[in-house]
Design a protein around this motif. Structure first.
Motif, mmCIF file in Angstrom:
data_model
loop_
_atom_site.group_PDB
_atom_site.id
_atom_site.type_symbol
_atom_site.label_atom_id
_atom_site.label_comp_id
_atom_site.label_asym_id
_atom_site.label_seq_id
_atom_site.Cartn_x
_atom_site.Cartn_y
_atom_site.Cartn_z
ATOM 1 N N ALA A 293 101.005 18.345 -0.688
ATOM 2 C CA ALA A 293 101.118 19.503 0.210
ATOM 3 C C ALA A 293 101.085 19.020 1.648
ATOM 4 N N LEU A 294 102.242 18.806 2.219
ATOM 5 C CA LEU A 294 102.336 18.299 3.585
ATOM 6 C C LEU A 294 103.154 19.210 4.499
ATOM 7 N N LEU A 295 104.101 19.951 3.946
ATOM 8 C CA LEU A 295 105.012 20.707 4.802
ATOM 9 C C LEU A 295 104.291 21.790 5.599
ATOM 10 N N ARG B 240 109.286 19.468 -0.940
ATOM 11 C CA ARG B 240 110.021 19.994 0.210
ATOM 12 C C ARG B 240 110.245 18.906 1.262
ATOM 13 N N ILE B 241 109.246 18.062 1.475
ATOM 14 C CA ILE B 241 109.412 16.931 2.387
ATOM 15 C C ILE B 241 110.454 15.964 1.840
ATOM 16 N N LEU B 242 110.382 15.689 0.549
ATOM 17 C CA LEU B 242 111.342 14.780 -0.078
ATOM 18 C C LEU B 242 112.763 15.326 0.022
ATOM 19 N N LEU C 234 113.924 17.279 2.386
ATOM 20 C CA LEU C 234 114.356 17.121 3.771
ATOM 21 C C LEU C 234 114.862 15.701 4.016
ATOM 22 N N ILE C 235 114.098 14.718 3.566
ATOM 23 C CA ILE C 235 114.503 13.323 3.748
ATOM 24 C C ILE C 235 115.834 13.060 3.046
ATOM 25 N N GLN C 236 115.974 13.600 1.849
ATOM 26 C CA GLN C 236 117.214 13.404 1.105
ATOM 27 C C GLN C 236 118.393 14.053 1.826
ATOM 28 N N LYS C 237 118.160 15.231 2.416
ATOM 29 C CA LYS C 237 119.228 15.901 3.172
ATOM 30 C C LYS C 237 119.687 15.039 4.337
ATOM 31 N N TRP C 238 118.744 14.426 5.058
ATOM 32 C CA TRP C 238 119.116 13.598 6.199
ATOM 33 C C TRP C 238 119.846 12.333 5.760
ATOM 34 N N LEU C 239 119.426 11.765 4.633
ATOM 35 C CA LEU C 239 120.106 10.568 4.145
ATOM 36 C C LEU C 239 121.540 10.874 3.722
ATOM 37 N N LYS C 240 121.760 12.078 3.180
ATOM 38 C CA LYS C 240 123.066 12.435 2.634
ATOM 39 C C LYS C 240 123.930 13.232 3.614
ATOM 40 N N ALA C 241 123.438 13.453 4.827
ATOM 41 C CA ALA C 241 124.151 14.351 5.752
ATOM 42 C C ALA C 241 125.499 13.806 6.181
ATOM 43 N N GLY C 242 125.668 12.495 6.182
ATOM 44 C CA GLY C 242 126.935 11.899 6.579
ATOM 45 C C GLY C 242 127.066 11.785 8.087
ATOM 46 N N VAL C 243 128.232 11.318 8.517
ATOM 47 C CA VAL C 243 128.506 11.158 9.949
ATOM 48 C C VAL C 243 129.863 11.761 10.268
ATOM 49 N N MET C 244 130.003 12.207 11.511
ATOM 50 C CA MET C 244 131.274 12.718 12.012
ATOM 51 C C MET C 244 131.870 11.672 12.939
ATOM 52 N N GLU C 245 133.091 11.253 12.623
ATOM 53 C CA GLU C 245 133.773 10.266 13.443
ATOM 54 C C GLU C 245 135.237 10.663 13.580
ATOM 55 N N GLU C 246 135.663 10.818 14.832
ATOM 56 C CA GLU C 246 137.041 11.251 15.131
ATOM 57 C C GLU C 246 137.397 12.544 14.402
ATOM 58 N N GLY C 247 136.429 13.470 14.367
ATOM 59 C CA GLY C 247 136.662 14.776 13.776
ATOM 60 C C GLY C 247 136.598 14.834 12.267
ATOM 61 N N LYS C 248 136.305 13.714 11.613
ATOM 62 C CA LYS C 248 136.233 13.680 10.158
ATOM 63 C C LYS C 248 134.805 13.407 9.712
ATOM 64 N N ARG C 249 134.380 14.123 8.667
ATOM 65 C CA ARG C 249 133.051 13.906 8.106
ATOM 66 C C ARG C 249 133.125 12.823 7.039
ATOM 67 N N LEU C 250 132.308 11.799 7.203
ATOM 68 C CA LEU C 250 132.272 10.685 6.267
ATOM 69 C C LEU C 250 130.985 10.740 5.462
ATOM 70 N N GLU C 251 131.107 10.630 4.145
ATOM 71 C CA GLU C 251 129.930 10.631 3.279
ATOM 72 C C GLU C 251 129.135 9.345 3.489
ATOM 73 N N THR C 252 127.823 9.424 3.319
ATOM 74 C CA THR C 252 126.966 8.247 3.417
ATOM 75 C C THR C 252 126.247 8.058 2.093
ATOM 76 N N GLU C 253 126.715 7.083 1.324
ATOM 77 C CA GLU C 253 126.086 6.776 0.045
ATOM 78 C C GLU C 253 124.925 5.812 0.210
ATOM 79 N N MET C 254 124.926 5.093 1.340
ATOM 80 C CA MET C 254 123.860 4.134 1.620
ATOM 81 C C MET C 254 123.524 4.213 3.099
ATOM 82 N N GLY C 255 122.360 3.683 3.452
ATOM 83 C CA GLY C 255 121.993 3.524 4.850
ATOM 84 C C GLY C 255 121.352 4.739 5.461
#
Length: 491
Positions: free
Chosen positions: A73-75, A233-235, A237-258
Motif C-alpha cells: 500500500a504505497l499509492l 497500482r504503483i507497478l 504506473l511504472i509499466q505504463k511509463w516503460l511502455k509509453a513509447g516515444v514520438m519522433e518526427e510525428g510518429k509514435r515508436l513502441e518501446t519494447e526495451m529501455g
C-alpha cells in the motif's frame, strides 16, 4: 493475515509460487526468497503534506528494519499535496513534452488540475503519454537520445520517486552514488580518490555498459521492483511509463526495451536495475572470489573498480561480462579497459620500459597516477580535455547569438557560465585547466567583440579590464578528497 490497504507502510505477507515457470529475480541474483512478514505500521495515512512525510518516514523505518518485506500500500502517499510539491520541484523552463504544455501554463488553475490528476491516478484512469524524442550532442561528437516527458507524467513520476526513495535508500549499497538523495558526483570522486590512496590498488577496471538505458529489460525491471513493491497500482504506473513509447518526427515508436533518458523516474529505475544486476553481485564477488583488496565506485552506469591483483581484475572482467549477458546487457568494448594504476604502477612500468602509467576518466576528470610535493603517491585529477573543448564550443555558439547584446549583459552571462564551470571543476590540483578555460573564454569573447564593429576593436588592455570585472579567477573551491571523505566518514 491480510494487510489492509490502509496500512501506512503497506507490508505484504508473501507466498513464493512461480507459476510462469520463469526464473525469478531472486534466483538470478542468488538471494534468498522473500520471507513472510505480517507486521503492520501504526501510522495512518492522511492527505496533509506534513503527515504524508510522517507516513513516508514510517515506510523508511519499515524498509530499514525488515529487509525482506514487500510494500503493498504505497499509492495513498501520492496526495494532492505531494503532487503540488512535485510540480514545484520541476524545472520551470524545461522543454514541453508531446502535449505541448509548459510549466507556466499548467500553473494557471493549478489546484483544480492537481485534484483532477490525483483522481485519475487513484482511479487507474491516468494514461502515460509517449516521450518526445530529442537529441543532444555528446562530448565525442555523437548524438545522445533523450525523452522529454509530458508535464503530468513528470509530476506523477516525481511523486512516485518521492514515495519509493525511502524504501530503496535503505537497500542501495554505499558505493552507489548516482542520482541519490544527499549524494553527489563529488562524493563519488572523493570516495574513489580515498580508496585509491588507502587501499592496495594496483589495477583499475574502467567499465562502461553499452547503451545501458536503451538495453534495460522491462521484464527484469518489473521483477526487480517487485522485490520490494507489491502495490499493483504503483507497478501499473511504472509499466505504463516503460511502455509509453516515444514520438519522433510525428510518429509514435513502441518501446519494447529501455527507459527514456531524461524521464524523472529513469534514474531511480536505473539504480534499482543495477542494484540487482551489479551491486549485490559485485559485493558478493569481492568477498568470496577475490584474493586481495577490491574497491567499487558506481555513478549510474559509469563504474570504476580497483584491484590489488591482476588475476582478480581479469577474472572479474570475465565474470562481469557473463553476468551482464544474463540480463541482455554488454560492456562497451572500446570504453571498458583494465589498466595498471596505483602507487607501484609508475616504478613497475619504468622497470619494464613501458613509459608512464595509463590514465582513466571518471565523472569529467582524468585520473593520473602521480606524486605529491613530498614524492609520495598521489591521485591527480585534470578536467577531461574533450569535456573542456565541448564546453568552449557551446560557449562559442551562444556568444554568436549574443553578438549585439550590451557588453555588460554578456559579461554577466559569462560570469555565471564560468563560475558554474568552476563550481564543478575547481578541485585541488586542477587550477591549470581552469586557467586555460578562462583564457580561452576571454579569446572567444574578444572574437565576438571584434565582429561587432570594424572601427572600435578592443585591444588586450581593455579585454583584461573586462576579464577582471566579469570573469572569475581560478581558485580551489573543493577540499582535498581525503579531508572531505574523512569528515563525512568519521570511522
Amino acid at each position: 493475515m491480510h494487510v489492509s490497504e490502509e496500512s501506512d507502510s503497506g507490508i505484504l505477507p508473501m507466498n513464493h509460487s512461480n507459476k510462469d515457470g520463469k526464473p525469478s529475480a531472486e534466483n538470478a541474483e542468488g538471494r534468498p526468497l522473500i520471507k513472510e512478514n505480517t507486521h503492520q505500521s501504526v501510522t495512518h495515512p492522511t492527505q496533509s503534506g506534513g503527515r504524508v512525510s510522517q507516513g513516508l518516514a514510517g515506510v523508511r523505518k519499515a524498509a530499514r528494519e525488515r529487509k525482506e518485506t514487500k510494500f503493498t500500500a504505497l499509492l495513498h502517499h501520492v496526495t494532492v499535496d505531494l503532487l503540488r510539491e512535485s510540480f514545484y520541484a520541476l524545472k520551470r523552463k524545461a522543454a514541453p513534452g508531446v502535449d505541448g504544455t509548459t510549466w507556466r501554463e499548467y500553473e494557471t488553475g493549478l489546484e483544480g488540475r492537481l485534484v483532477d490528476l490525483h483522481s485519475r491516478v487513484h482511479r487507474g484512469a491516468f494514461r502515460a503519454k509517449p516521450s518526445r524524442r530529442v537529441y543532444i550532442p555528446k562530448v565525442d561528437g555523437r548524438q545522445r537520445p533523450l525523452g522529454v516527458a509530458a508535464l503530468e507524467d513528470k509530476i506523477v513520476q516525481q511523486a512516485v520517486v518521492t514515495v519509493l526513495n525511502p524504501i530503496y535508500e535503505e537497500d542501495f549499497l554505499g558505493f552507489s552514488y548516482g542520482f541519490r538523495p544527499g549524494r553527489s558526483q563529488h562524493q563519488a570522486l572523493d570516495a574513489l580518490s580515498f580508496a585509491l590512496l588507502r587501499k592496495k590498488v594496483n589495477y583499475v577496471l574502467d567499465a562502461d555498459i553499452r547503451g545501458f538505458f536503451d538495453g534495460i529489460s522491462h521484464e527484469w525491471m518489473l521483477k526487480f521492483v517487485q522485490h520490494r513493491v507489491a502495490d499493483r497500482r504503483i507497478l501499473r504506473l511504472i509499466q505504463k511509463w516503460l511502455k509509453a513509447g516515444v514520438m519522433e518526427e510525428g510518429k509514435r515508436l513502441e518501446t519494447e526495451m529501455g527507459t527514456p533518458q531524461g524521464a524523472v523516474i529513469s534514474p531511480l529505475l536505473a539504480n534499482i536495475y543495477l542494484h540487482y544486476v551489479f551491486d549485490l553481485w559485485a559485493n558478493v564477488w569481492r568477498k568470496k572470489c577475490a584474493h586481495g583488496d577490491v574497491i567499487v565506485i558506481r555513478y549510474a552506469d559509469d563504474t570504476v573498480l580497483g584491484f590489488q591483483h591482476q588475476t582478480d581484475a581479469d577474472r572479474f572482467l570475465e565474470d562481469f561480462r557473463e553476468r551482464l549477458q544474463e540480463f541482455g546487457l554488454e560492456l562497451h568494448p572500446d570504453k571498458t579497459r583494465r589498466i595498471e594504476f596505483g602507487r607501484y604502477a609508475g616504478p613497475n612500468r619504468r622497470r619494464r620500459g613501458e613509459g608512464k602509467p595509463e590514465t582513466f576518466d571518471f565523472l569529467g576528470f582524468t585520473h593520473i597516477s602521480g606524486k605529491d610535493r613530498n614524492g609520495n603517491f598521489a591521485v591527480k585529477r585534470k578536467t577531461v580535455r574533450k569535456r573542456l573543448r565541448a564546453k568552449l564550443r557551446e560557449i562559442k555558439q551562444q556568444l554568436r547569438g549574443r553578438l549585439h547584446d550590451p557588453v555588460a549583459e554578456t559579461g554577466k552571462w559569462l560570469r555565471s557560465v564560468v563560475q558554474g564551470y568552476f563550481n564543478y571543476h575547481a578541485v585541488p590540483g586542477n587550477l591549470d585547466s581552469l586557467g586555460t578555460f578562462r583564457v580561452r573564454v576571454l579569446r572567444l569573447w574578444r572574437t565576438t567583440l571584434r565582429r561587432r564593429s570594424q572601427r572600435s576593436r578592443p585591444n588586450w588592455d581593455r579585454l583584461n579590464l573586462l576579464a577582471a570585472r566579469w570573469l572569475p579567477s581560478p581558485r580551489v573551491l573543493h577540499p582535498w578528497p581525503m579531508q572531505r571523505f574523512a569528515a563525512s566518514h568519521p570511522r
